[in-house]
Design an enzyme around this catalytic site. Structure first.
Site, mmCIF file in Angstrom:
data_model
loop_
_atom_site.group_PDB
_atom_site.id
_atom_site.type_symbol
_atom_site.label_atom_id
_atom_site.label_comp_id
_atom_site.label_asym_id
_atom_site.label_seq_id
_atom_site.Cartn_x
_atom_site.Cartn_y
_atom_site.Cartn_z
ATOM 1 N N GLU A 12 -5.320 13.243 -0.262
ATOM 2 C CA GLU A 12 -4.883 13.000 -1.626
ATOM 3 C C GLU A 12 -5.897 12.031 -2.224
ATOM 4 O O GLU A 12 -5.878 10.843 -1.929
ATOM 5 C CB GLU A 12 -3.469 12.399 -1.662
ATOM 6 C CG GLU A 12 -2.939 12.228 -3.070
ATOM 7 C CD GLU A 12 -2.551 10.798 -3.399
ATOM 8 O OE1 GLU A 12 -1.905 10.582 -4.429
ATOM 9 O OE2 GLU A 12 -2.916 9.884 -2.638
ATOM 10 N N ASP A 43 -3.160 9.659 2.495
ATOM 11 C CA ASP A 43 -2.861 9.082 1.192
ATOM 12 C C ASP A 43 -4.056 8.324 0.627
ATOM 13 O O ASP A 43 -4.749 7.599 1.342
ATOM 14 C CB ASP A 43 -1.672 8.123 1.341
ATOM 15 C CG ASP A 43 -1.318 7.429 0.053
ATOM 16 O OD1 ASP A 43 -0.812 8.114 -0.858
ATOM 17 O OD2 ASP A 43 -1.535 6.206 -0.056
ATOM 18 N N PHE A 49 -4.532 20.866 -11.500
ATOM 19 C CA PHE A 49 -3.438 21.805 -11.743
ATOM 20 C C PHE A 49 -2.222 21.112 -12.351
ATOM 21 O O PHE A 49 -1.631 21.581 -13.318
ATOM 22 C CB PHE A 49 -3.048 22.490 -10.426
ATOM 23 C CG PHE A 49 -2.056 23.607 -10.586
ATOM 24 C CD1 PHE A 49 -2.486 24.895 -10.856
ATOM 25 C CD2 PHE A 49 -0.698 23.382 -10.449
ATOM 26 C CE1 PHE A 49 -1.583 25.937 -11.016
ATOM 27 C CE2 PHE A 49 0.224 24.417 -10.601
ATOM 28 C CZ PHE A 49 -0.223 25.690 -10.883
ATOM 29 N N ARG A 78 -1.392 14.719 5.625
ATOM 30 C CA ARG A 78 -1.886 14.417 4.288
ATOM 31 C C ARG A 78 -2.289 12.955 4.326
ATOM 32 O O ARG A 78 -1.489 12.093 4.668
ATOM 33 C CB ARG A 78 -0.816 14.634 3.233
ATOM 34 C CG ARG A 78 -1.185 14.063 1.845
ATOM 35 C CD ARG A 78 0.090 13.627 1.160
ATOM 36 N NE ARG A 78 -0.064 13.260 -0.227
ATOM 37 C CZ ARG A 78 -0.076 11.997 -0.695
ATOM 38 N NH1 ARG A 78 0.017 10.975 0.129
ATOM 39 N NH2 ARG A 78 -0.155 11.768 -1.981
#
Length: 274
Positions: free
Chosen positions: A203, A162, A230, A160
């Site tokens: 992200e 950042d 979401f 992931r």
């Protein structure tokens, strides 16, 4: 999402915890049916207790968590239970403290960071004026190689990345950093070429479908992205006290939202470190 420093806490409650203590608790995750762990950053950071988003030495394992061998054993133990391991990687800024790279060779402009960092307004981030110079070839290679390093050396299953918003532009409103966008494309092309089975997640939180379009189509080439569309409507409708204040159309829209017609191009969540 796992914060290694607290997840693996020993019986005496001492912090920070380490890889060995976390490894001893993997059976618990297996029993829950967990099939993937996203580690909050484990690269060396200032101090011993941190979320990890203040990386000082991106190629080093946080010494309070353990050694490189300890991390490898953690990954192997997770894999033995069918659990994937993803690293959280931070390149939108460094530090801002404990930076040996700061003015590395003694040169700087305006007393800025020197050869690894921008020397003008592009250095400014919400976390300090330490944005790497994404236009300098040596710095681009250093970052791209770091992404591959975790997969090559530790056999992680992906990452992931950042705050990619602050790699591709200076601030929320811009201006754009074109070399930051091309760096993201180069990184994802490199991962796909060497590790086509690994997963790259960003992200960004800008609801930008181009992040998960292929680089051939002009996109950044990520496989998926954290989904801001979401979190907020679902969380807001969960915590409100009055039924009359709940907006079920917002819930409906949160469920059916997506990118580029592919449901797997978003990671949905109702809780995170933020």
């Amino acid at each position: 999402e796992m914060h290694l420093g607290t997840f693996g806490t020993a019986g005496d409650g001492s912090l920070p915890a380490n890889f060995d203590e976390a490894r001893a608790k993997l059976d618990h995750l297996d029993d829950l049916g967990i099939n993937a762990i996203q580690l909050m950053p484990v690269a060396e950071f200032a101090g011993g207790i941190s979320w990890g988003y203040n990386p000082s030495f991106p190629y080093a394992i946080e010494s309070d968590y353990g050694t490189p061998v300890d991390f490898k054993e953690f990954v192997d133990a997770a894999h033995a239970r069918g659990i994937a391991v993803f690293c959280d990687l931070v390149f939108n800024h460094l530090g801002p403290s404990d930076l040996d790279l700061w003015q590395y060779d003694g040169w700087s402009v305006n007393n800025a960071g020197g050869i690894y960092f921008y020397q003008d307004f592009r250095a400014n981030t919400p976390w300090g004026n330490t944005r790497p110079d994404f236009g300098r070839g040596e710095v681009r290679t250093w970052i791209r190689d770091n992404v591959l390093y975790w997969m090559r050396e530790y056999r992680t299953d992906g990452h992931r990345m950042d705050g990619t918003k602050y790699i591709r532009k200076v601030d929320l409103a811009g201006p754009e950093i074109p070399e930051g966008w091309s760096l993201l494309q180069w990184i994802n092309d490199s991962v796909n070429a060497e590790f086509p089975d690994k997963i790259s997640i960003c992200e960004d939180l800008d609801n930008n479908a181009w992040l998960t379009k292929t680089t051939g189509a002009g996109g950044a080439g990520f496989d998926s992205q954290w989904e801001a569309q979401f979190y907020w409507p679902v969380r807001g409708n969960l915590i409100t006290q009055n039924d009359a204040d709940r907006d079920m159309w917002a819930i409906r829209n949160a469920i059916v939202a997506g990118y580029n017609g592919d449901a797997f191009q978003r990671v949905i969540y109702t809780e995170s470190h933020d």
